[in-house]
Write an enzyme that holds these catalytic residues in place. Structure first.
Site, short mmCIF file in Angstrom:
data_model
loop_
_atom_site.label_atom_id
_atom_site.label_comp_id
_atom_site.label_asym_id
_atom_site.label_seq_id
_atom_site.Cartn_x
_atom_site.Cartn_y
_atom_site.Cartn_z
N LYS A 26 0.84 -1.21 0.00
CA LYS A 26 0.00 0.00 0.00
C LYS A 26 0.88 1.26 0.00
O LYS A 26 0.60 2.22 -0.72
CB LYS A 26 -0.96 -0.02 1.20
CG LYS A 26 -2.07 -1.03 1.03
CD LYS A 26 -2.86 -1.31 2.29
CE LYS A 26 -3.85 -2.44 2.04
NZ LYS A 26 -4.55 -2.91 3.25
N GLN B 155 -4.62 -1.59 9.53
CA GLN B 155 -4.57 -2.92 8.92
C GLN B 155 -5.17 -3.97 9.85
O GLN B 155 -4.78 -4.08 11.01
CB GLN B 155 -3.11 -3.27 8.57
CG GLN B 155 -2.95 -4.59 7.84
CD GLN B 155 -3.59 -4.58 6.45
OE1 GLN B 155 -3.44 -3.64 5.68
NE2 GLN B 155 -4.33 -5.63 6.13
N ASP C 137 -11.14 2.88 3.97
CA ASP C 137 -11.48 1.46 3.88
C ASP C 137 -13.00 1.26 3.84
O ASP C 137 -13.47 0.17 3.49
CB ASP C 137 -10.94 0.71 5.11
CG ASP C 137 -9.75 -0.17 4.78
OD1 ASP C 137 -9.55 -0.49 3.60
OD2 ASP C 137 -9.04 -0.56 5.74
#
Ligand code: NAD
Length: 302
Positions: free
Chosen positions: A59, A103, A126
Site C-alpha cells: 500500500k 490494517q 477502507d
C-alpha cells in the site's frame, strides 16, 4: 457465452487496476498542483503478522507511485488500545492525512470495532466505519470498501448495465459480501446472499448471471455450479499446501478456475483478478478524501 475453444474471457483485473492507477496518478498530480500538497494516506500496522506486513508495504509503495504521501505507523504487538486510539485521534486531526487505514486483523486484545469507530468517517478510506456502512445502505455518498467496489468496477466494465440480472454473492462479511450485495442491488441486479448456512448452494449459484465468491475456501465453487455464460468474480485468496519439494503452495481462489472457465462467459483469475483492484481502489478513495478535505470537487470517472 464461453468460447467453445478457449472457454470464458479472462477479466484482467491487473490491467484494469494499472489503468485506474495511471488515471489516479494524473489526478493526484493535479490535486498537488492546486492544493499545494500531495494527497496523504496513513497506514497503521500493529504487530508482525507476515501477510499484513506484505499488504502494508504494498500500500505504501502504491501510494508513492501514484504521487501520494504515505505515512506508515508500525506499532509493536503489545500496543495498548489507549495508545492506538490516541494515534488514530492524532491522525484524525493531522491536515496532511486524508485517509487512515488500520490494517486488520489486529492482535488479540485490541477491539477492532472500537478502533474503526474512532476513525473520522471522512478519512475512513477502507469504508469500514458504521457511518460509511450506513451511507452505503441508504444510498448516500460515502466510502465503500475497496474490494467490493473494485469488483463492481470490473463488472460494469464487462457487462455495462446490470439491471435485472440475477446475482449471487457467496459470503456475508462486512468487508466484502454485504457491501457487494448492496452495490449490486443499487445497480438494479436481483441479489441473493449465500453463506455458511445456505442450503442447496450449487442450485442457487446455477441460476445466477453474476457469481461473486467471497468465502475463503479453496476451489469450493465447481464448474457444474455455473450457469453457461455467467460472469464469475472470484474474491478468494487461498494458499494451498506446498507440493512435494516446494517451499510455497499455489494461490487459488474460491472457484475451481479451469472447470468454471469452460462454462462461464467471463471470469477473474487468481492471482491477477480482484486482488490488484483492492489497492487501486484504496488510492481512489484516498484521492476522493483529499478533494473533500481540501473543499474541492472529486474528479469524475474514477
Ligand atoms: P470472512 O471469513 O469474513 O467471510 C467468509 C464468508 O463465507 C462468511 O460470510 C461465511 O458465511 C461464508 N461461508 C463460509 N463457508 C461457507 C460455505 N461452505 N458456503 C457458503 N458460504 C460460506 O471472509 P472475507 O473477509 O469476506 O474474505 C473472503 C475471501 O476473500 C478470503 O479468501 C479472503 O482472503 C479474500 N479477500 C480477498 C481480498 C482481495 O483483495 N482480493 C480482499 C478481502 C478478502
Amino acid at each position: 457465452m464461453a468460447d467453445v475453444e478457449t472457454g470464458a474471457a479472462i477479466i484482467d483485473g491487473k490491467a484494469f487496476a494499472e489503468g485506474l492507477r495511471a488515471r489516479i496518478g494524473v489526478a493526484a498530480a493535479n490535486f498537488a498542483h492546486q492544493a499545494g500538497r500531495r494527497p496523504g494516506l496513513a497506514v497503521v500496522l500493529v504487530g508482525e503478522d507476515p501477510a499484513s506486513q506484505v499488504y502494508v508495504g504494498a500500500k505504501g509503495k502504491a501510494c508513492e507511485a501514484a504521487g501520494m504521501a504515505s505515512f506508515e505507523h508500525r506499532l509493536p504487538a503489545d500496543t495498548s488500545e489507549a495508545a492506538l486510539l490516541s494515534l488514530v485521534e492524532r491522525l484524525n486531526h493531522d491536515d496532511a492525512v486524508d485517509g487512515i487505514l488500520v490494517q486488520m486483523p489486529l492482535p488479540a486484545g485490541l477491539d477492532e470495532q472500537a478502533i474503526i469507530a474512532a476513525i473520522n468517517p471522512d478519512k475512513d478510506v477502507d469504508g469500514f466505519h458504521v457511518i460509511n456502512a450506513g451511507r452505503l445502505s441508504v444510498g448516500q455518498e460515502g466510502f465503500v470498501p475497496c474490494t467490493p467496489l473494485g469488483c463492481m468496477m470490473l463488472l460494469k466494465d464487462r457487462l455495462g448495465d446490470l439491471s435485472g440480472l440475477d446475482a449471487v454473492v457467496i459470503g456475508r462479511s462486512n468487508i466484502v459480501g454485504k457491501p457487494m450485495a448492496q452495490l449490486l442491488v443499487d445497480a438494479n441486479a436481483t441479489v441473493t446472499i449465500a453463506h455458511s448456512r445456505t442450503r442447496n448452494l450449487p442450485e442457487i449459484v446455477r441460476r445466477a448471471d453474476i457469481v461473486i465468491a467471497a468465502v475463503g475456501r479453496p476451489e469450493m465453487v465447481r464448474g457444474d455450479w455455473i450457469k453457461p455464460g455467467a460472469t464469475v468474480i472470484d474474491v478468494g485468496i487461498n494458499r494451498l499446501p506446498p507440493a512435494d519439494g516446494a517451499t510455497k503452495g499455489r494461490l487459488v481462489g474460491d472457484v475451481a478456475f479451469a472447470e468454471a472457465r469452460a462454462v462461464a462467459g467471463a471470469i477473474t483469475p487468481v492471482p491477477g483478478g480482484v486482488g490488484p483492484m483492492t489497492i487501486a481502489v484504496l488510492l481512489r478513495n484516498t484521492l476522493v478524501a483529499a478533494h473533500h478535505h481540501a473543499g474541492m470537487d472529486a474528479p469524475e470517472g474514477l
